[in-house]
Scaffold this motif. Structure first.
Motif, mmCIF file in Angstrom:
data_model
loop_
_atom_site.group_PDB
_atom_site.id
_atom_site.type_symbol
_atom_site.label_atom_id
_atom_site.label_comp_id
_atom_site.label_asym_id
_atom_site.label_seq_id
_atom_site.Cartn_x
_atom_site.Cartn_y
_atom_site.Cartn_z
ATOM 1 N N LYS A 40 0.786 -1.341 0.069
ATOM 2 C CA LYS A 40 -0.158 0.156 -0.029
ATOM 3 C C LYS A 40 1.035 1.312 -0.088
ATOM 4 C CE LYS A 40 -1.904 -1.292 3.701
ATOM 5 N NZ LYS A 40 -1.328 -2.743 4.264
ATOM 6 N N THR A 41 1.796 1.261 1.000
ATOM 7 C CA THR A 41 2.723 2.429 1.165
ATOM 8 C C THR A 41 3.661 2.659 -0.437
ATOM 9 O OG1 THR A 41 2.904 2.193 3.418
ATOM 10 C CG2 THR A 41 4.540 3.479 2.399
ATOM 11 N N CYS A 42 3.902 1.556 -0.817
ATOM 12 C CA CYS A 42 4.737 1.549 -1.997
ATOM 13 C C CYS A 42 3.974 2.090 -3.087
ATOM 14 C CB CYS A 42 5.365 0.391 -2.437
ATOM 15 S SG CYS A 42 6.809 -0.185 -1.159
ATOM 16 N N ALA A 60 6.785 -0.992 8.295
ATOM 17 C CA ALA A 60 5.434 -1.093 8.583
ATOM 18 C C ALA A 60 4.803 0.284 8.773
ATOM 19 C CB ALA A 60 5.085 -1.862 9.714
ATOM 20 N N THR A 61 3.529 0.679 8.185
ATOM 21 C CA THR A 61 3.119 1.803 8.513
ATOM 22 C C THR A 61 2.583 1.658 10.008
ATOM 23 O OG1 THR A 61 2.577 2.178 6.183
ATOM 24 C CG2 THR A 61 1.015 3.380 7.738
ATOM 25 N N ILE A 62 2.750 2.677 10.824
ATOM 26 C CA ILE A 62 2.050 2.623 12.181
ATOM 27 C C ILE A 62 0.843 3.630 12.095
ATOM 28 C CG2 ILE A 62 2.591 3.147 14.495
ATOM 29 C CD1 ILE A 62 5.568 2.389 13.639
ATOM 30 N N TRP A 75 -5.023 8.396 2.022
ATOM 31 C CA TRP A 75 -4.801 7.829 3.233
ATOM 32 C C TRP A 75 -4.247 6.324 3.270
ATOM 33 C CZ3 TRP A 75 -5.486 10.612 7.871
ATOM 34 C CH2 TRP A 75 -5.993 11.761 7.811
ATOM 35 N N ASP A 76 -3.178 6.236 3.621
ATOM 36 C CA ASP A 76 -2.423 4.903 3.575
ATOM 37 C C ASP A 76 -2.327 4.286 4.983
ATOM 38 O OD1 ASP A 76 -0.522 3.015 3.445
ATOM 39 O OD2 ASP A 76 1.330 4.106 3.580
ATOM 40 N N THR A 77 -3.211 3.261 5.234
ATOM 41 C CA THR A 77 -3.378 2.674 6.397
ATOM 42 C C THR A 77 -2.508 1.646 6.672
ATOM 43 O OG1 THR A 77 -5.122 1.409 5.510
ATOM 44 C CG2 THR A 77 -5.816 3.400 6.208
HETATM 45 MG MG LIG Z 1 2.419 0.623 4.635
#
Ligand SMILES: [Mg+2]
Ligand SMILES: Nc1nc2c(ncn2[C@@H]2O[C@H](COP(=O)(O)OP(=O)(O)OP(=O)(O)O)[C@@H](O)[C@H]2O)c(=O)[nH]1
Length: 266
Positions: free
Chosen positions: A73-75, A91-93, A114-116
């Motif tokens: 997701k973040t990438c 990891a996204t926190i 919104w990156d969850t």
């Molecule tokens: Mg992430």
């Protein structure tokens, strides 16, 4: 958890490569929000006549990106917003977000992406940010069947906080670069079937190579824009909405909402 909230006054101008003059096409006609070649004629006319109401005056569509941990997701967001790719997993926190400004048919329009977090332990924080989404993007890894299997649960959780009739859904398979054509064909069948069932538009991308990433976000922005303008036109009937709708900076400002939520967050 990190949440960056820019103020309206520091927003950069719309980049030349964020200008959308034509409706970008879907990835697969079998699973699409719609398969029309062009923007709705009412939308085109409204834009030409500058009758888009609040759309174009600081209108921001909220997009939430959900899915299992480490599916990418973040990438995906970083490839589009920063043209960057990090091969190391971080990891996204909780949540993070990016703003992307577009110009669609000559009208300014922004997406708040919104990156969850996909990790179970951060899910409770992340889910408090689901509310008010106009677009839900469910991400899975095309090399991990289990992550596709969990898509329904992610959707269910996201819909608990949103009106199902008012949202556009996307099902996105990532890491296409890692799959062999034979493997990919198999999972694509299952993904398209699921997308049809949940009425989502299906896309497959690679954040490593950038394949389809820009086309995907342009499609998200265009469909959100189209839906917003149509909703504005419907709200105001035959009246000239540009003349009557006044944006109330306090109540309609998504940044204000975000700040409020941020302060309530655990
Ligand atoms: Mg992430
Ligand atoms: N080869 C390849 N690797 C990818 C791709 N997208 C992501 N990755 C890798 O997959 C791992 C996880 O990516 P993230 O974007 O951090 O995953 P995430 O879904 O944000 O994970 P959480 O924040 O924990 O929910 C990283 O090591 C990335 O480099 C892709 O398109 N191709």
């Amino acid at each position: 958890m990190s949440v960056r909230v820019p103020s309206l006054s520091v927003l950069p101008p719309v980049r030349r490569d964020r200008i959308i003059a034509q409706l970008p096409q879907c990835y697969s006609e079998k699973a699409a929000v719609h398969t029309k070649d062009e923007f709705h004629s009412k939308v085109k006319t409204a834009c030409q006549e500058q009758r888009t109401g609040t759309v174009g005056r600081f209108k921001i569509a909220k997009v939430i990106v959900v899915g299992d941990l480490a599916v990418g997701k973040t990438c995906l967001i970083n490839r589009f917003c920063k043209d960057a790719f990090d091969k190391n997993y971080k990891a996204t926190i909780g949540v993070d977000f990016e703003m992307e400004r577009f110009e669609v048919l000559g009208v300014p329009f922004s997406l708040q992406l919104w990156d969850t977090a996909g990790q179970e332990r951060f899910k409770c924080i992340a889910s408090t940010y689901y509310r008010g989404a106009q677009t839900i993007v469910i991400v899975f890894d095309v090399n991990d069947v289990a992550s596709l299997g969990h898509a329904r649960q992610w959707l269910e959780d996201a819909l608990k906080e949103n009106d199902p009739t008012g949202v556009q859904l996307f099902l996105v398979g990532t890491k296409k670069d890692l799959s062999s054509p034979a493997q990919y064909v198999q999972i694509e069948q299952d993904a398209i079937q699921l997308a049809e069932e949940i009425q989502a538009e299906y896309w497959a991308v690679s954040s490593l190579t950038g394949e389809n990433v820009r086309d995907f976000f342009f499609r998200v922005a265009s469909l959100a824009f189209e839906a917003n303008v149509l909703a504005e036109l419907e709200k105001s009937g035959s009246r000239h909405i540009g003349d009557i709708v006044k944006l109330n900076n306090t109540s309609n400002n998504a940044y204000a909402t975000s700040k409020k939520k941020q302060s309530n967050c655990c």
